[in-house]
Enzyme design. Structure first.
Site, short mmCIF file in Angstrom:
data_model
loop_
_atom_site.label_atom_id
_atom_site.label_comp_id
_atom_site.label_asym_id
_atom_site.label_seq_id
_atom_site.Cartn_x
_atom_site.Cartn_y
_atom_site.Cartn_z
N GLN A 143 -20.19 99.37 21.02
CA GLN A 143 -21.61 99.33 21.39
C GLN A 143 -21.91 98.14 22.30
O GLN A 143 -22.68 98.26 23.25
CB GLN A 143 -22.47 99.28 20.13
CG GLN A 143 -22.51 100.58 19.34
CD GLN A 143 -23.13 101.71 20.15
OE1 GLN A 143 -24.23 101.60 20.68
NE2 GLN A 143 -22.39 102.81 20.28
N HIS A 162 -23.75 115.66 20.62
CA HIS A 162 -24.30 116.51 21.68
C HIS A 162 -24.80 117.83 21.11
O HIS A 162 -24.19 118.89 21.31
CB HIS A 162 -23.26 116.74 22.77
CG HIS A 162 -23.01 115.54 23.63
ND1 HIS A 162 -21.93 114.69 23.44
CD2 HIS A 162 -23.72 115.01 24.66
CE1 HIS A 162 -21.98 113.72 24.33
NE2 HIS A 162 -23.05 113.88 25.08
N ASN A 163 -25.92 117.78 20.43
CA ASN A 163 -26.54 118.97 19.85
C ASN A 163 -28.01 119.01 20.28
O ASN A 163 -28.44 118.23 21.12
CB ASN A 163 -26.40 118.95 18.32
CG ASN A 163 -26.80 117.59 17.74
OD1 ASN A 163 -27.79 117.01 18.15
ND2 ASN A 163 -26.00 117.09 16.80
N SER A 164 -28.77 119.92 19.71
CA SER A 164 -30.15 120.07 20.16
C SER A 164 -31.03 118.89 19.73
O SER A 164 -32.09 118.66 20.32
CB SER A 164 -30.74 121.37 19.62
OG SER A 164 -30.88 121.34 18.22
N THR A 165 -30.60 118.12 18.74
CA THR A 165 -31.35 116.92 18.38
C THR A 165 -31.27 115.89 19.50
O THR A 165 -32.26 115.23 19.82
CB THR A 165 -30.80 116.32 17.07
OG1 THR A 165 -30.85 117.32 16.05
CG2 THR A 165 -31.61 115.11 16.64
N HIS A 166 -30.09 115.76 20.08
CA HIS A 166 -29.95 114.86 21.24
C HIS A 166 -30.82 115.36 22.40
O HIS A 166 -31.49 114.57 23.08
CB HIS A 166 -28.48 114.79 21.67
CG HIS A 166 -28.27 114.14 23.01
ND1 HIS A 166 -28.55 112.81 23.26
CD2 HIS A 166 -27.83 114.66 24.20
CE1 HIS A 166 -28.27 112.52 24.53
NE2 HIS A 166 -27.84 113.64 25.11
N HIS A 214 -30.20 119.69 29.65
CA HIS A 214 -29.20 118.85 30.31
C HIS A 214 -27.84 118.84 29.62
O HIS A 214 -26.83 118.50 30.26
CB HIS A 214 -29.73 117.40 30.43
CG HIS A 214 -29.51 116.57 29.19
ND1 HIS A 214 -30.28 116.71 28.06
CD2 HIS A 214 -28.58 115.63 28.91
CE1 HIS A 214 -29.85 115.86 27.14
NE2 HIS A 214 -28.83 115.19 27.62
N ASP A 215 -27.74 119.23 28.35
CA ASP A 215 -26.45 119.28 27.66
C ASP A 215 -26.21 120.61 26.96
O ASP A 215 -25.43 120.69 26.01
CB ASP A 215 -26.35 118.15 26.62
CG ASP A 215 -25.78 116.86 27.22
OD1 ASP A 215 -25.03 116.95 28.20
OD2 ASP A 215 -26.11 115.78 26.69
#
EC number: 3.1.4.-
Length: 885
Positions: free
Chosen positions: A831, A608-612, A648-649
């Site tokens: 998964q 949950h970082n800016s890449t996501h 959103h995160d």
């Protein structure tokens, strides 16, 4: 300018020196004559003056040589000579602390921990049998130090003066018992409550060289704090007084300030308990007494181990707590305590070690507040009622810990009936009010459905009526859209995954309180940020040329932008959709906003970082480009979707909602354990956006448009919360997919697509369902990405869940997803469970609407990859042979 004191000689023989606003003289000499004599601002009758012994008069006192020439000659009051007055008269001379030498010592700032205090000039009381060089030495020393000084000659006058002025330092003449008993005076002063913070100094006679010095123990037993060897030097007296001020007086001043702290504790609504390092109870406040049902006297001095314990705590919880606090660490968590009545109550507890003497932990401070559950409510209400009926009024009333329904404290109608003649009318009014409520037509849609089914049951066969009973039973549940796991789904990976993602944590509360502190860091890396989209570095621009493709590699962008892909991708996507034009803001404002939002994503999170966030933004933009989606939404909807995807995160802590709720975090408390993170993401994003015009992208749009846009953004972000997952999917299927699949709107009929999108635009609720479904699919689109990207995302989310499990075990929290143990977890199984339970049905529905064959093919390929690994009992992301390559 100075102000001279007025002098008042009391009936008991004490000289009071009071400041006067009416004189600028540095000292004032006043003569008391027979009759009613006017002092400076006061009147003293002659009977008082007659009773004053002649030793009170400082008739001709001159300052010592060290005082210098600043002392003025005495002034004679009323024109009469002091030397020629009657025997009953006395002249009293007093120097004020506002003379040139003492003006510096007005007030002082003293720091007690975080508390800043103002210390006013010290007051000194001299108690001497007669005036001599020693009393004069202390008098002039007080003047030099800027202290306010009073003199008393008898026990009665000393007590009167002390009770009136509460001096910080008292000097008692202990050289000769001929005139009074110094130790008796000291004991009398110590017997008063006000003397606790007063320093009492004994002036003892000087011993000769061949005489053995006497012990100070008798003086200490009498109540003295120090002894002063007779020395009339003003400097010696001054040094002694100043040392006392900076030593004992300053310490006593700080201790006296603690009264304010204890007063605050006594009125605090949180229960407070202070224990020693050996866990002996030293203090509890009234709120603690109220919560636990004990009186203070029953607890003080007892060890915690002597009190009854609740058997509802885990066996190792106390050991975990002791391990934390013995290391000097603060512990927070949920703990069951047993009240005096025997009931167990659940508390939120915060224990803080306090370092004291020797740099060691000397106290533990515990703050306790009731964790409001129905069980606690019943127990406290029961206890309250028992106390009420048994007449036990020893406990103070405190509503702050009685988390019960307030209506239980209201007067019962039946009791009114027996006590008041007006009761029948009150009862009648109450019943008629209830009747009116039942007759009101405020039925909810579900209530209407239940009423229709009830009516249908009356004329239905038994088999149909029984089936309708089952229908009613289902409709009365709250989880209408959440499927129940059947036997085929009872797989630990599926169960843990569903429980962890869909449980809000309310059913699994226990353990330590996890305090989440927000990272509001706005700093950036040194990579230059483009002024416009055309200023992007070539290596980044080349990657962004492919951003409209579903196979766009977000990890390559992450690498070349130093983990800041959101700013660059955001500039490109927002320009393509005309966001700046819609918001009427400059590209510089939009760029600054993207920087602020990205700075508040935690780069330390593996997932949950800016890449996501950039990945979700990319997927959202891709979906907005599909014809049916584009035709169903307005420009405002597109802008809202892109902004929602971006924020959103934001400020995600890398932990699930269930974790935060179990831990009783600040965010969970703030948002009532409901959609905790999603509520925080939206609230923080709008706070960051609107607090500075430099990056307020909404500053130029009108109020109505802003409100509509804001509601759309909030609704979309809240839709990413997984507890409502199946509700959103089922509503989309029932309201969008099924009507589209009907014969009238079959996709094979001519013009059906145009008619379909037109119908959707006519129903804003349907547009809302599409936007929710779109951001939900974008948020969890990892299984639909190309295989290499899918594998990378699977590794990142697994690492984040592993870290959460590690912390849950470390903090003594319930483990939300036990299968995500880094030593035993099978990533392929997790998964497969995630795809089976959450992804397949949702993307089937979304594909039926948006037509996404590429995504569905990737999904099938990726599922096959995980299945192959699972069949080979491989628990990692790839086969060992592939890892070696």
């Amino acid at each position: 300018m100075g102000c001279a004191p007025s002098i008042h000689v009391s009936h008991s023989g004490v000289i009071y020196c009071r400041d006067s606003e009416e004189s600028n003289s540095p000292h004032q000499t006043t003569t008391i004559s027979q009759g009613t004599t006017a002092l400076h601002g006061l009147f003293v009758k002659t009977d008082a003056a007659d009773s004053i012994p002649s030793v009170l008069a400082y008739q001709s006192r001159q300052p010592p040589p060290s005082a210098g020439p600043r002392r003025k000659e005495r002034r004679e009051s009323g024109g009469a000579s002091a030397r020629s007055r009657t025997p009953h008269c006395c002249s009293v001379e007093a120097e004020t602390q506002t003379s040139s030498s003492s003006a510096k010592a007005s007030t002082a700032e003293v720091q007690v921990g975080p508390m800043r205090l103002t210390q006013y000039p010290i007051q000194v009381l001299l108690i001497f049998a007669k005036e001599d060089n020693q009393s004069n030495g202390f008098w002039w020393a007080c003047d030099r130090a800027g202290y306010r000084c009073n003199v008393a000659w008898t026990l009665e006058s000393a007590l009167e003066c002390f009770l009136d002025k509460h001096q910080e330092i008292i000097v008692i003449d202990h050289r000769n018992s001929k005139y009074f008993d110094a130790e008796d005076i000291c004991r009398s002063i110590r017997a008063t409550e006000l003397s606790e913070h007063t320093v009492i100094l004994a002036v003892v006679p000087r011993t000769s060289a061949d005489q053995e010095e006497t012990s100070v123990l008798p003086l200490l037993d009498a109540g003295f704090d120090r002894q002063f060897m007779e020395n009339s030097s003003v400097t010696a007296c001054y040094n002694e007084l100043v040392q006392i001020e900076h030593g004992e007086v300053r310490s006593q001043f700080k201790l006296r300030a603690c009264n304010a702290v204890f007063t605050a504790l006594d009125h605090c609504q949180e229960a407070v308990e202070i224990t020693s390092e050996d866990h002996v109870i030293q203090y509890v406040n009234p709120a603690f007494e109220q919560m636990m049902g004990y009186c203070k006297g029953e607890l003080i001095g007892k060890e915690l181990t002597e009190l009854p314990k609740s058997d509802k705590n885990s066996a190792d919880l106390l050991d975990n707590i002791n391990t934390f606090i013995k290391k000097g660490k603060e512990w927070q968590g949920v703990y069951y305590a047993r009240r005096k009545s025997g009931d167990s109550i659940q508390q939120h507890v915060k224990i803080t070690p306090v370092v004291g003497q020797g740099g060691k932990i000397r106290h533990f401070v515990s703050l306790k507040r009731l964790h409001c559950t129905n069980e606690n409510n019943k127990q406290l209400y029961k206890s309250h009622r028992e106390d009420k009926y048994t007449g036990d009024n020893s406990q103070p009333e405190s509503g702050s810990y009685k988390c019960k329904n307030r209506r239980k404290d209201s007067v019962d109608v039946k009791s009114i009936t027996s006590q008041s003649s007006d009761a029948p009318s009150l009862q009648t009014r109450r019943y008629s009010s209830m009747a009116r409520i039942h007759s009101m037509t405020i039925e909810a849609p579900i209530t209407k459905v239940i009423n229709i089914i009830n009516a249908a049951q009356e004329n239905s066969p038994i088999t149909v009526a029984e089936a309708l009973d089952r229908v009613l039973e289902i409709l009365r549940t709250t989880e209408l859209y959440s499927p129940q796991l059947g036997t085929k789904d009872e797989d630990p990976h599926t169960s843990d995954l569903v429980g962890g993602l869909m449980n809000d944590g309310l059913r699994r509360l226990s353990g330590n309180e996890y305090v989440f502190s927000k990272n509001m860091n706005l700093s950036h890396t040194h990579l230059p940020v483009p002024n416009t989209i055309n200023d992007v570095p070539p290596c980044i621009a080349q990657l962004l040329d492919n951003e409209e493709s579903w196979d766009f590699n977000i990890f390559e962008l992450e690498a070349v932008t130093n983990k800041r892909p959101l700013v660059y991708l955001g500039l490109k996507v927002f320009a393509r959709f005309g966001v700046s034009e819609f918001l009427n803001c400059s590209e510089a404002t939009l760029r600054a906003w993207l920087q602020v939002i990205e700075a508040n994503y935690h780069s330390s999170n593996s997932y949950h970082n800016s890449t996501h966030a950039a990945d979700v933004l990319h997927a959202t933009a891709f979906f907005l480009g599909k014809e049916r989606v584009k035709g169903s939404l307005d420009h405002l909807d597109e802008v809202a979707a892109l902004i929602a995807a971006t924020i959103h995160d934001v400020d995600h802590p890398g932990r699930t909602n269930s974790f935060l709720c179990n831990a009783g975090s600040e965010l969970a408390v703030l948002y009532n354990d409901t959609a905790v993170l999603e509520s925080h993401h939206t609230a923080l994003a709008f706070q960051l956006t609107t607090k500075d015009s430099k990056y307020n992208i909404f500053k130029n749009i009108d109020r109505n448009r802003y409100r509509t846009l804001r509601q759309a953004i909030i609704d979309m972000v809240l839709a990413t919360e997984m507890t409502k997952h199946f509700e959103h999917v089922n509503k989309f299927v029932n309201s969008i997919n099924k009507p589209m699949a009907s014969p009238e709107t079959s996709p094979h009929s001519e013009g059906s697509d145009t008619e379909c999108t037109a119908n959707i635009k006519n129903f804003p609720d349907n547009q809302t369902l599409i936007k929710r479904m779109m951001i939900k699919c974008a948020d969890v689109a990892n299984p639909c990405r190309p295989l290499e990207l899918c594998i990378e995302w699977a590794g990142r989310i697994s690492e984040e869940y592993f870290a959460q499990t590690d912390e849950e075990k470390r903090q003594g929290l319930p483990v939300v997803m036990p299968v995500f143990d880094r030593n035993t977890c099978s990533i392929p199984k997790s998964q497969i469970s995630f795809i089976d339970y959450f992804i397949t049905d949702m993307f089937d529905a979304w594909d039926a609407f948006a037509h996404l064959p590429v995504l569905m093919q990737h999904l099938a390929n990726n599922y096959k990859h995980w299945k192959t690994l699972d069949d080979l009992k491989c628990k990692s992301l790839r086969l060992p042979s592939e890892n070696n390559n």
